[in-house]
Scaffold this motif. Sequence first.
Motif, PDB file in Angstrom:
ATOM      1  N   PHE A1220      -4.901 -13.901  14.076  1.00 38.89           N
ATOM      2  CA  PHE A1220      -4.696 -12.447  13.921  1.00 38.89           C
ATOM      3  C   PHE A1220      -3.373 -12.067  13.236  1.00 38.89           C
ATOM      4  CE2 PHE A1220      -3.121  -8.370  15.497  1.00 38.89           C
ATOM      5  CZ  PHE A1220      -4.110  -7.526  15.008  1.00 38.89           C
ATOM      6  N   PRO A1221      -2.209 -12.593  13.695  1.00 40.25           N
ATOM      7  CA  PRO A1221      -0.956 -12.118  13.065  1.00 40.25           C
ATOM      8  C   PRO A1221      -0.935 -12.390  11.566  1.00 40.25           C
ATOM      9  CG  PRO A1221      -0.505 -13.424  15.038  1.00 40.25           C
ATOM     10  CD  PRO A1221      -1.964 -13.588  14.756  1.00 40.25           C
ATOM     11  N   GLN A1222      -1.355 -13.618  11.188  1.00 45.57           N
ATOM     12  CA  GLN A1222      -1.339 -13.970   9.755  1.00 45.57           C
ATOM     13  C   GLN A1222      -2.292 -13.073   8.982  1.00 45.57           C
ATOM     14  OE1 GLN A1222      -1.588 -15.876  12.398  1.00 45.57           O
ATOM     15  NE2 GLN A1222      -1.165 -18.073  12.020  1.00 45.57           N
ATOM     16  N   LEU A1223      -3.507 -12.872   9.550  1.00 46.70           N
ATOM     17  CA  LEU A1223      -4.522 -12.095   8.816  1.00 46.70           C
ATOM     18  C   LEU A1223      -4.108 -10.626   8.745  1.00 46.70           C
ATOM     19  CD1 LEU A1223      -7.145 -12.152   7.359  1.00 46.70           C
ATOM     20  CD2 LEU A1223      -8.396 -12.136   9.516  1.00 46.70           C
ATOM     21  N   PHE A1224      -3.539 -10.127   9.859  1.00 45.67           N
ATOM     22  CA  PHE A1224      -3.076  -8.726   9.867  1.00 45.67           C
ATOM     23  C   PHE A1224      -1.998  -8.523   8.796  1.00 45.67           C
ATOM     24  CE2 PHE A1224      -0.115  -5.432  11.187  1.00 45.67           C
ATOM     25  CZ  PHE A1224      -0.966  -4.377  11.527  1.00 45.67           C
ATOM     26  N   SER A1225      -1.009  -9.460   8.769  1.00 41.88           N
ATOM     27  CA  SER A1225       0.084  -9.322   7.791  1.00 41.88           C
ATOM     28  C   SER A1225      -0.461  -9.434   6.377  1.00 41.88           C
ATOM     29  CB  SER A1225       1.129 -10.402   8.025  1.00 41.88           C
ATOM     30  OG  SER A1225       1.498 -10.409   9.380  1.00 41.88           O
ATOM     31  N   CYS A1226      -1.328 -10.415   6.203  1.00 46.31           N
ATOM     32  CA  CYS A1226      -1.890 -10.660   4.867  1.00 46.31           C
ATOM     33  C   CYS A1226      -2.599  -9.398   4.358  1.00 46.31           C
ATOM     34  CB  CYS A1226      -2.859 -11.828   4.987  1.00 46.31           C
ATOM     35  SG  CYS A1226      -3.811 -12.092   3.507  1.00 46.31           S
ATOM     36  N   LEU A1227      -3.436  -8.791   5.225  1.00 45.69           N
ATOM     37  CA  LEU A1227      -4.204  -7.604   4.795  1.00 45.69           C
ATOM     38  C   LEU A1227      -3.294  -6.387   4.612  1.00 45.69           C
ATOM     39  CD1 LEU A1227      -7.481  -7.954   6.893  1.00 45.69           C
ATOM     40  CD2 LEU A1227      -7.249  -8.168   4.410  1.00 45.69           C
ATOM     41  N   THR A1228      -2.243  -6.268   5.451  1.00 48.35           N
ATOM     42  CA  THR A1228      -1.324  -5.128   5.305  1.00 48.35           C
ATOM     43  C   THR A1228      -0.611  -5.216   3.960  1.00 48.35           C
ATOM     44  OG1 THR A1228      -1.008  -5.140   7.691  1.00 48.35           O
ATOM     45  CG2 THR A1228       0.571  -3.862   6.418  1.00 48.35           C
ATOM     46  N   VAL A1229      -0.142  -6.419   3.624  1.00 55.82           N
ATOM     47  CA  VAL A1229       0.552  -6.600   2.344  1.00 55.82           C
ATOM     48  C   VAL A1229      -0.438  -6.416   1.192  1.00 55.82           C
ATOM     49  CG1 VAL A1229       1.810  -8.276   0.932  1.00 55.82           C
ATOM     50  CG2 VAL A1229       2.308  -8.068   3.379  1.00 55.82           C
ATOM     51  N   ARG A1230      -1.633  -6.945   1.370  1.00 53.47           N
ATOM     52  CA  ARG A1230      -2.671  -6.765   0.338  1.00 53.47           C
ATOM     53  C   ARG A1230      -2.940  -5.269   0.120  1.00 53.47           C
ATOM     54  NH1 ARG A1230      -5.320  -8.026  -4.186  1.00 53.47           N
ATOM     55  NH2 ARG A1230      -7.203  -6.779  -4.275  1.00 53.47           N
ATOM     56  N   LEU A1231      -2.956  -4.512   1.228  1.00 51.24           N
ATOM     57  CA  LEU A1231      -3.193  -3.062   1.138  1.00 51.24           C
ATOM     58  C   LEU A1231      -2.069  -2.405   0.330  1.00 51.24           C
ATOM     59  CD1 LEU A1231      -4.620  -0.457   1.979  1.00 51.24           C
ATOM     60  CD2 LEU A1231      -3.419  -0.512   4.133  1.00 51.24           C
ATOM     61  N   GLY A1232      -0.800  -2.817   0.637  1.00 47.55           N
ATOM     62  CA  GLY A1232       0.332  -2.257  -0.107  1.00 47.55           C
ATOM     63  C   GLY A1232       0.195  -2.530  -1.593  1.00 47.55           C
ATOM     64  N   ALA A1233      -0.296  -3.733  -1.929  1.00 48.67           N
ATOM     65  CA  ALA A1233      -0.406  -4.103  -3.343  1.00 48.67           C
ATOM     66  C   ALA A1233      -1.650  -3.518  -3.993  1.00 48.67           C
ATOM     67  CB  ALA A1233      -0.430  -5.629  -3.446  1.00 48.67           C
ATOM     68  N   SER A1234      -2.490  -2.850  -3.203  1.00 46.59           N
ATOM     69  CA  SER A1234      -3.750  -2.325  -3.770  1.00 46.59           C
ATOM     70  C   SER A1234      -3.708  -0.821  -4.009  1.00 46.59           C
ATOM     71  CB  SER A1234      -4.916  -2.605  -2.810  1.00 46.59           C
ATOM     72  OG  SER A1234      -4.980  -3.964  -2.506  1.00 46.59           O
ATOM     73  N   VAL A1235      -2.694  -0.145  -3.413  1.00 46.01           N
ATOM     74  CA  VAL A1235      -2.664   1.317  -3.514  1.00 46.01           C
ATOM     75  C   VAL A1235      -2.417   1.729  -4.964  1.00 46.01           C
ATOM     76  CG1 VAL A1235      -1.412   3.375  -2.814  1.00 46.01           C
ATOM     77  CG2 VAL A1235      -1.937   1.619  -1.137  1.00 46.01           C
ATOM     78  N   GLY A1236      -3.247   2.620  -5.446  1.00 43.14           N
ATOM     79  CA  GLY A1236      -3.078   3.105  -6.821  1.00 43.14           C
ATOM     80  C   GLY A1236      -3.509   2.082  -7.862  1.00 43.14           C
ATOM     81  N   VAL A1237      -4.224   1.050  -7.433  1.00 39.75           N
ATOM     82  CA  VAL A1237      -4.681   0.006  -8.364  1.00 39.75           C
ATOM     83  C   VAL A1237      -6.144   0.254  -8.675  1.00 39.75           C
ATOM     84  CG1 VAL A1237      -5.098  -2.478  -8.590  1.00 39.75           C
ATOM     85  CG2 VAL A1237      -3.038  -1.661  -7.441  1.00 39.75           C
ATOM     86  N   SER A1238      -6.519   0.163  -9.979  1.00 36.77           N
ATOM     87  CA  SER A1238      -7.938   0.415 -10.275  1.00 36.77           C
ATOM     88  C   SER A1238      -8.704  -0.903 -10.350  1.00 36.77           C
ATOM     89  CB  SER A1238      -8.082   1.199 -11.582  1.00 36.77           C
ATOM     90  OG  SER A1238      -7.355   0.553 -12.582  1.00 36.77           O
ATOM     91  N   ALA A1239     -10.022  -0.807 -10.236  1.00 36.55           N
ATOM     92  CA  ALA A1239     -10.864  -2.009 -10.204  1.00 36.55           C
ATOM     93  C   ALA A1239     -10.983  -2.611 -11.608  1.00 36.55           C
ATOM     94  CB  ALA A1239     -12.231  -1.620  -9.668  1.00 36.55           C
ATOM     95  N   PRO A1240     -11.237  -3.933 -11.680  1.00 40.95           N
ATOM     96  CA  PRO A1240     -11.393  -4.569 -13.013  1.00 40.95           C
ATOM     97  C   PRO A1240     -12.730  -4.231 -13.626  1.00 40.95           C
ATOM     98  CG  PRO A1240     -11.820  -6.135 -11.252  1.00 40.95           C
ATOM     99  CD  PRO A1240     -11.428  -4.861 -10.581  1.00 40.95           C
ATOM    100  N   LYS A1241     -12.891  -4.561 -14.893  1.00 39.17           N
ATOM    101  CA  LYS A1241     -14.179  -4.306 -15.558  1.00 39.17           C
ATOM    102  C   LYS A1241     -15.143  -5.422 -15.237  1.00 39.17           C
ATOM    103  CE  LYS A1241     -12.631  -1.316 -19.200  1.00 39.17           C
ATOM    104  NZ  LYS A1241     -12.273  -1.131 -20.584  1.00 39.17           N
ATOM    105  N   ASP A1242     -16.415  -5.059 -15.185  1.00 39.90           N
ATOM    106  CA  ASP A1242     -17.472  -6.049 -14.953  1.00 39.90           C
ATOM    107  C   ASP A1242     -17.663  -6.836 -16.248  1.00 39.90           C
ATOM    108  OD1 ASP A1242     -20.115  -7.168 -14.980  1.00 39.90           O
ATOM    109  OD2 ASP A1242     -20.445  -6.075 -13.107  1.00 39.90           O
ATOM    110  N   ASN A1243     -17.709  -8.185 -16.145  1.00 38.43           N
ATOM    111  CA  ASN A1243     -17.810  -9.002 -17.367  1.00 38.43           C
ATOM    112  C   ASN A1243     -19.081  -8.740 -18.143  1.00 38.43           C
ATOM    113  OD1 ASN A1243     -15.387 -10.143 -16.908  1.00 38.43           O
ATOM    114  ND2 ASN A1243     -16.215 -11.857 -15.683  1.00 38.43           N
TER     115      ASN A1243
END
Length: 1627
Positions: A1220-1243
């Motif tokens: 849990f601690p590792q996954l919680f931290s990992c997802l929280t940081v991932r969330l920070g890095a995802s805000v305002g980020v748009s999705a990639p194009k489909d190949n």
Amino acid sequence: MDETDVEQVTLALLDAATDKDAEVQEQVRKSMLTLGKQQPDRVLAMCQDYLLKHPKLVVSHRVVILQTIELIVGSRIEAISYPRIKSIISLASDEMTRSKEVIPDWQQAASNILVAVGNKHINDIMEEILSKFQPGVLPHFFVVQTLANLSDSNVYGMVPFLNAILGTMLPMLSMAKQDNMKWVFSSALCHFSDSILEYLANLDKAPDPTVRKDTFSSEIYAAFDILFNNWLQSRESKLRLTVAEAVGSMCHLMASDKLEEQIPKLIPAILSLYKKNNEHYVISKSLCQVLDASVNMGSRVLETQLDSLLFALHQQVSAPVDYSNPPTVKNHNEVLRCFSLLANSFPDRLVMFVIQKLENSNERNRMGSLAVLRHLINSTTSTMESKKLLIVASIRQPMADHSNKVKKRVIQVISAMAHHGYLELEGGELLVRFIVQHCALHDTYQRGQKPTDPEEVTNEALRSMCDNALHLLTTTVGRLADVLWPKLLYYLTPSQYSNATTPLCKSLIVLGNKKKENKEPSFNIDFTQEVNLASPQTLMIRLLVNAAFPFNSRGHGAPSLSLLQILSINIHPNTEILWEKEIPPLLTILEESTAESLDKKHWDEKLLKLLSKTLAAIDDDKWVCQLAAEATRYLSTYNNALEEKSFLYQCIGMTLQQCFNKELVKKQLQEILLTARHNDAIEREGVAMGIGLCANSHLEGTLTKLDEFGKSDAFKKSPSIFNLLKERNDVEVEKVKSTLILCYGQVALNAPPEKILTRIDQDILRCISKHFNTKDLTMKLSLIQSVGLIARAISECVKKQGYIFSRKQELITVMLDFIKAEPADALRTPVRHLVMSTCANLMPLDPALSENESFDLLKVCVNSVFSLPSETHTPEKTKEDEILDPEQRKVLYKDTLAALQELLKSVLARDPTPDGLQSVFKHIESWLSSGQDHERERAVTATAHILAYYLDNLTVKNIVTFHNLGALLGRLSPRCSDPHPAVRTAAIDCLYSLLYIQLRYEGFALDYKDEAVDSLLTLKDRLENPDHSVLYKTCSDLTKVMSKRLPQQQLTTLVFMLFEGLVDSQSNCCRASSVILNTLLKNRGAGLQEMVPEMLEVLHVRLQNITEEQVRVAVGQTVLILASQHLQTVINTLVNQPLPYDSWTSEMWMALGADPIVANQIIEMVMEKLVIMAPYVDRKESMVRGGTTKVATNQPLAMTCGLKELLLNGQSQEPAVSVFPQLFSCLTVRLGASVGVSAPKDNNTKHTASVHVAGVAADALRILLARAQLDEVTKRLDEDNAWDAMKEPSTHITGVTLLARAMAKHAGPRLPAIVECLCPSLNNIYECQRITVTTFFSELLNHHVVTELMLIDVLMNNMMERISDPCCTVRMLAVRGLGNIAAGSPEKVNKYAKELLAAMSSGMEEKDDPGKLITLEAMSGLSKVLLHLDKKNVHLLVVYIFMKIKPFLESDNDEIRCASIHLMGNLSKFGSGEAVFKDQIHNVLVSLLLHLVDPNPQVVKACKYAMRVCAPVVGSEQITTMFQNHLHEDKSLHYGEFINDLTKYLIQDFPGMLNFYHISVIQFFKSNWSEVRAGAAMFIGFLLGNLPEEHFSHLNMGTITKGLVMLLQDPDPVVRVKAAEAMGHFH
């Protein structure tokens, strides 16, 4: 106070008197008045000067000032110096007469001043006015007007002057040429006359009691002469009316001989005014005064005017009265007063006049005459005594009028007559009849309609009046009892009075009860004497029929029964005891019922039973025979009410049962059959029921009579039958035959069982079977009903003796032919339901049907009913068919389906075995999966009924295999999820019955209760919920029950039936089949080993063929379970699936979470990849514009999506929680890095994938919290909408703060590991991740849990490092975190005091701080920290911090204002006892006080807090107490009262600081906020209002005055109002 200040202020107010805002104007006037009341002489002088200096002032402005003068004079007349009074009189007089033109508003205002002064200084006023009222010179209009008003307001002061005034005025009258002058003279004369009359009426209070009427007679007469002879003829109507009014008032003062002389001219002149003017009230009032004066002096010539008077008054009284327009009402009342005056002098003439006028049929005239008549009856009782008979006779003509408006007046007159003893006289009964007739009126409008003419008198209104009138006559006019009893009984029997039954019965009940209680002999009615009354028999039968339809005719049932009970001994002495016992319970039933809830059939039976018991109690054959004869004669009364007539037929049948005179019985039967109106279905049924009841006692005679009638001329189509039947030429022979057929059925049903069997074939069926081949619908229906009744009769008899009914199959065939002849696509007639009911009645009779006969019967009936269109479907209208209304159609459908169910049960009853069940079910089976909702509903409902019936009637003698259980379950269980609710519920009932049938066959006892099977019934409620997940859970629960009870050998059949169910016509049922299948396989799959390969193959094929998404998912789940051994390949494939995942892929990911080991491997792999792979890349938006967008990298995004789906599987809990601690931290940081980020194009498609990058991470985090069972955390986050906040750039920080808060509060023990995992990210190159983690840490410091967990040092050190972060947002968050320690770990504040104060101070001076956010955080933080710092740590910095804060108090930024005020409050504890700090508080006190009305509510709360905590430092006990009592954040504050009290205390406790205070307040006159400017004006106002004289030296009044004068011109009206109010305190 300097006088010039008051003058300046008064001047400013005078200037502002015509402000464009009404509220400001009002306040300016109030303040002028306040000043004026305090210093009347000075303010009046100012007002006078102002008017003198501004001769060109606009009129409206002058008027306001004059009105102010009037108000000051009016309220302070005693306090005004005499010289000032003199000059005011002179000013007002000048203002009033300066313009020769009449300018009403201006001159009226001046005149009002004179009137106000005149109440005390009448002599001075008269001196001034009379100087402008000189003989021989026409005075100013308002001079005369003022004299008139003075005579009103000061009667005792003015009357002594009037003689002289009249003397001067008389010569002027002839000089008046202008209409307005004539008007004002007339008005004055009117006022003078009224004043003189008032003076004379109150001589005991008058200053000069020697004044007499003749003092004025000659002047008044002289004036009268001019007014009457010259001015009354004016063309100007306003003038004419005023002259008329004056003449009326003057009459009382004229000498009698003069008046007598004038009457012959005066009355015609006044009457002629009616034609010339629209306002008649004044004329009528004047006329009334003239008549009053004439009658008082006993005029003789008045009689000569009588004709014209009566004519004109009658016209007036006939004019419509508009109650929303008071003058018309007043006029009407004055005219009636005139009639009263004349009636006292000329009673005969007047009554004759009214009576003659009543003959005129014009509506208005009649209404007028009736109004007069009513008035005279009520008001001149003694005069009318001798005219009563005449009046009673005269009212007849208007009684015949058709107009409801006239009728309304007639009823009012009759009510008046009743109270004055007219109704006992000859002719009175006609008046009673009139009222009763109108109690019986029918509604003018249908329900919901409204009259278009508001004046219209509807039948409803008229009827309601009469109901009330009848009630009042009965209850309040005691002497009428003998007029009304028993006469009112007459109206109960004729049908035209039926709608009056309820009020009539109620009145008769009151009268009867009274007479009975008082034992009056007149209670007993002698029917031989009362020739107009119906006989007791007819009365009884009428009241009984009323009771059968208790809610008709305005609810006449209960009153009719109650009356019947009271009349008992009058009906027949033997009924009294019986009815006292029987009738009250019936009344109780009615009280508890409504028209909808009453069971009509049951009610009719009770009443017929009452009749039967009554006849038995009477025990007098002659009486009963008379009842039968009279009731038969009474039938025609009900020709327009056939339901009632039908009940009357039953009463006659019941009566004939008790008749012993066989000849009479035959005669009555003959009469009934001949006179019945056979065309009507209800009547045919009624006749048959009546004759059936009769047959109970007279079977032979009845059958003989029916046989005779069947052979009579009635059935030969010859002209004679029409004479015989006494009917029009449209009676069809078929209809008469139908009656006869029905009669036979009812005879069979009602005849004594021991006598009827022998008669069925030879007498009854013989007579009706010859009509079987008819095409006539009426006859068909009658035949079907009759056969059904015969079958019921045989069933009853068979209970006691065996009987083979040889004609059973023949009758069933005839019945089925009737059904086949019906149109298949529409239900228009009751043929189907009657045939099926009849067949169901025939089924139990022997002999039994053969298999083929039974098959045909079921096939025809089931298909004929199930194939009908739905009930709501509107059929096409064919030429000969009337369309049924929806209500009728509903009943027809309901009856038809019920009849089919009864028929199915009756067939099943002949063979209650699994095979018998199958033989019925096979007719229904194909309809179960129909595409039409209504067809499925009919099929499942019918199945539920037959299975319940089968179970109820099951007797297991030896153990039998219930071989069709699997097939039945397979067919019915998917229907539990049918989209149609009724189908679902019925399907559960089917399964319940099936499983209990199985239990019975297994040998369980009848009373055995199986918990599992019973639990099915509780599932019904869940099926009501349309939510799919609930439905499926229910299906799976239900499958568990089935699988528990299902024998192994039936399992295969069930499974393969369910495979068919996957392609049901209803997608819901396909889904249910898949759920049932999966659950079944989980529970019982072990036993189907050899079937598995085949099943998987079928599933595989199905998966590709089923288009229904949810079914595919459910089946896919089964497949995925089988695929779990190829993990690595599956993962690689899934990660490379295009984003966003389709539901099948998602389901597969989710299924992977079911195996903890697999799930653990996947989670570890994903975390590792997310740390090492770049979360996004910066892409240029376009070559031209520059600028970059963050675009997510593919693999981390896909893995996050997969992880989210995997976590959705509940079984992923164990692996997820273990890291849990590792996954919680990992997802929280991932969330920070995802805000305002748009999705990639489909190949493949090159379009941006529609994935919310931050949303996926947030969802995964949310699911993780749920998996870790942190329910309180997720609950809190959901309540706060934190997830949405976390996903968006603008609210991300708020969202993460809420996350940290929830974790700290509800997941403390997990934090050390999480903090450890998050720390490395603080040095991350990605700014966004630093922001997220700093936010998280900053909020953790808000909670004490971090101290308990010994994390405080780690977190504080991290925050200190971040204070110098290159990112502005991170710095702001670090300051926030440091401030939070005060809330989280206050005991640690002093440990870090130095660092905290340094950080906060630098924060308040931050230069690179675009939105002042760091400053704001620093102030808020310092505020919090201060609460916990030791004095020694802060002592030296207090004043320094104070100085830093002060500029922020007036900041435009609301939050900064708020924070700085809070901080100031928190500093207070460090300054207590310090003189220098006290000074600082006084320095800002004004600012705080004025911000109590700040437009921002948060600032107001901060002010209240700061002032409350600083209160002890202020140095005044009173102020301290006041602040602490009144300044609570959640309480509202009455600002005005608060400031008023405060200024009093400031004056008492700090007189030396008043100069400083008022200078401070004045600075706020220029504040940016209008609320604060208004508050400052109030502050100054109250300061002035409460300041004692000796302290005025402390204030700079010049500056104050200047400031307020400036505020009086403020753009905001609220400020102007407060400035004006403050000026009111200058005195």
